[in-house]
Design a protein around this motif. Structure first.
Motif, PDB file in Angstrom:
ATOM      1  N   ASP A 297      66.798  29.727 -38.217  1.00 35.28           N
ATOM      2  CA  ASP A 297      66.166  30.866 -38.877  1.00 35.28           C
ATOM      3  C   ASP A 297      64.758  30.471 -39.338  1.00 35.28           C
ATOM      4  O   ASP A 297      64.581  29.462 -40.007  1.00 35.28           O
ATOM      5  CB  ASP A 297      66.997  31.353 -40.058  1.00 35.28           C
ATOM      6  N   THR A 298      63.780  31.263 -38.951  1.00 35.58           N
ATOM      7  CA  THR A 298      62.391  30.944 -39.286  1.00 35.58           C
ATOM      8  C   THR A 298      61.764  31.930 -40.277  1.00 35.58           C
ATOM      9  O   THR A 298      60.611  31.747 -40.680  1.00 35.58           O
ATOM     10  CB  THR A 298      61.533  30.918 -38.002  1.00 35.58           C
ATOM     11  N   TRP A 299      62.519  32.940 -40.699  1.00 38.60           N
ATOM     12  CA  TRP A 299      61.939  33.934 -41.601  1.00 38.60           C
ATOM     13  C   TRP A 299      61.522  33.371 -42.951  1.00 38.60           C
ATOM     14  O   TRP A 299      60.556  33.873 -43.556  1.00 38.60           O
ATOM     15  CB  TRP A 299      62.916  35.109 -41.792  1.00 38.60           C
ATOM     16  N   PRO A 300      62.187  32.321 -43.508  1.00 41.92           N
ATOM     17  CA  PRO A 300      61.745  31.829 -44.818  1.00 41.92           C
ATOM     18  C   PRO A 300      60.297  31.334 -44.829  1.00 41.92           C
ATOM     19  O   PRO A 300      59.662  31.336 -45.886  1.00 41.92           O
ATOM     20  CB  PRO A 300      62.722  30.685 -45.116  1.00 41.92           C
ATOM     21  N   TYR A 301      59.771  30.919 -43.681  1.00 40.34           N
ATOM     22  CA  TYR A 301      58.393  30.421 -43.641  1.00 40.34           C
ATOM     23  C   TYR A 301      57.387  31.542 -43.927  1.00 40.34           C
ATOM     24  O   TYR A 301      56.316  31.286 -44.485  1.00 40.34           O
ATOM     25  CB  TYR A 301      58.096  29.787 -42.275  1.00 40.34           C
ATOM     26  N   MET A 302      57.745  32.750 -43.537  1.00 40.70           N
ATOM     27  CA  MET A 302      56.855  33.885 -43.778  1.00 40.70           C
ATOM     28  C   MET A 302      56.656  34.094 -45.278  1.00 40.70           C
ATOM     29  O   MET A 302      55.545  34.380 -45.743  1.00 40.70           O
ATOM     30  CB  MET A 302      57.418  35.148 -43.140  1.00 40.70           C
TER      31      MET A 302
ATOM     32  N   GLU B  74      54.362  32.388 -39.498  1.00 41.66           N
ATOM     33  CA  GLU B  74      55.394  31.532 -38.925  1.00 41.66           C
ATOM     34  C   GLU B  74      54.750  30.312 -38.281  1.00 41.66           C
ATOM     35  O   GLU B  74      53.775  30.439 -37.542  1.00 41.66           O
ATOM     36  CB  GLU B  74      56.204  32.304 -37.884  1.00 41.66           C
TER      37      GLU B  74
END
Length: 339
Positions: A172-177, A183
């Protein structure tokens, strides 16, 4: 210079993050098999590997696959100790980055940073100062903390043009936003934060030349102390040598002399990549080589002076250290001195 490790106080941000997430610190310590009594000596240092282990354990304990990323947002200036206050009172962002580059050994010798201007942008790179791999949590904490500090120090919201990480992308990469507003690119050749080069000139809101001088002197002195190879272990070795031949100090006696617990003593030596047992061997070996060059001491006398249980135990130990028996070493040294 031997690796000085990291201050025990670097465990506090982990504790702070765990509490922030609604978990109990004591249960985490039990989960991570961490001895809380180590925190009693705020001048103690632990190995970088131990700090990384604790962070990974915290990620598993809280079930946060982005623990390092989130912890970076929580770390405050006070958590960075003297280095944090040097950065806080620097004149501009570029000066704060220079301070980190110069004094980061005080805080943590895992990462350092550099930067270069490329067109209208500045690329701030943060990199491992040793060979090998490290946890994604550690890398992402560095990136998140650095970006957060630049925003905080300048009192501005700074848009990032690019973020790059050398590690692969998590599921999951959404936390970086939420942290960076963008991203990252994963699997690159370096770890980079790219932003406008004008950021380097941004004045620091809390800059104070007088306080900067005070804290920079403290940072310089601390760095110099850490830069001396095995400062604490040298003191332990000197203490052991001073005790002989009256007695050979035990671990407990050595800890009492330095007015610390045995656990803290072992911990401080471990941070310098040695141990009480290793220093004991070092002292016995060095003194035995000196005594063997003095004809008035027999092998039995030396074994007695160095507190071996019997001459045969000394002979066995000396051969293990040098490859020679005490008698062979004595003969070799005499032949070297006398033509």
């Amino acid at each position: 210079m031997k690796n000085p490790g990291v201050p025990i106080t670097m465990v506090y941000p982990i504790m702070k993050t765990i509490v922030h997430k609604g978990y109990e610190v004591e249960k985490y310590f039990k989960y991570a098999s961490f001895d809380r009594s180590l925190l009693e000596n705020t001048e103690a240092r632990i190995t970088e590997e131990e700090l990384e282990r604790l962070m990974i354990a915290a990620a598993n304990y809280t079930q946060d696959n982005h623990f390092g990323l989130h912890q970076g947002q929580i770390i405050g200036i006070a958590d960075m100790g003297i280095l944090g206050y040097v950065m806080l009172h620097s004149k501009a962002i570029v000066d704060a980055l220079t301070a980190y580059q110069r004094y980061n050994v005080i805080l943590c010798n895992v990462f350092n940073l550099d930067w270069e201007v490329e067109g209208d942008d500045v690329l701030i790179r943060f990199f491992l100062q040793h060979l090998g791999q490290t946890s994604r949590h550690v890398v992402e904490e560095m990136a998140s903390s650095l970006y957060h500090k630049i925003n905080k120090l300048s009192n501005q919201h700074i848009p990032l043009h690019e973020i790059r990480f050398t590690h692969g992308a998590p599921a999951d990469t959404w936390p970086y936003m939420a942290v960076f507003g963008k991203e990252p690119r994963f699997g690159g050749k370096d770890n980079v934060l790219r932003m406008s080069k004008e950021v380097l000139k941004y004045p620091i809101l809390y800059s104070d030349a007088r306080l900067l001088g005070v804290f920079e002197n403290m940072a310089r002195e601390t760095k110099d102390e850490l830069s001396q190879a095995s400062t604490f272990s040298d003191r332990v070795v000197q203490w052991m040598k001073e005790c002989v031949p009256s007695f050979f100090p035990t671990l407990q006696q050595t800890a009492e002399y330095f007015k610390i617990s045995t656990r803290t003593l072992q911990h401080k030596l471990k941070a310098e990549q040695t141990s009480y047992n290793e220093l004991s061997v070092k002292v016995r070996k060095e003194l035995s080589m000196i005594y063997l060059q003095k004809r008035e001491y027999s092998i039995g006398d030396i074994a007695y002076l160095l507190y071996f249980s019997e001459p045969s135990a000394f002979q066995s130990a000396f051969k293990k250290w040098t490859g020679l028996s005490p008698g062979q070493y004595r003969t070799k040294m005499r032949n070297r001195i006398v033509p």
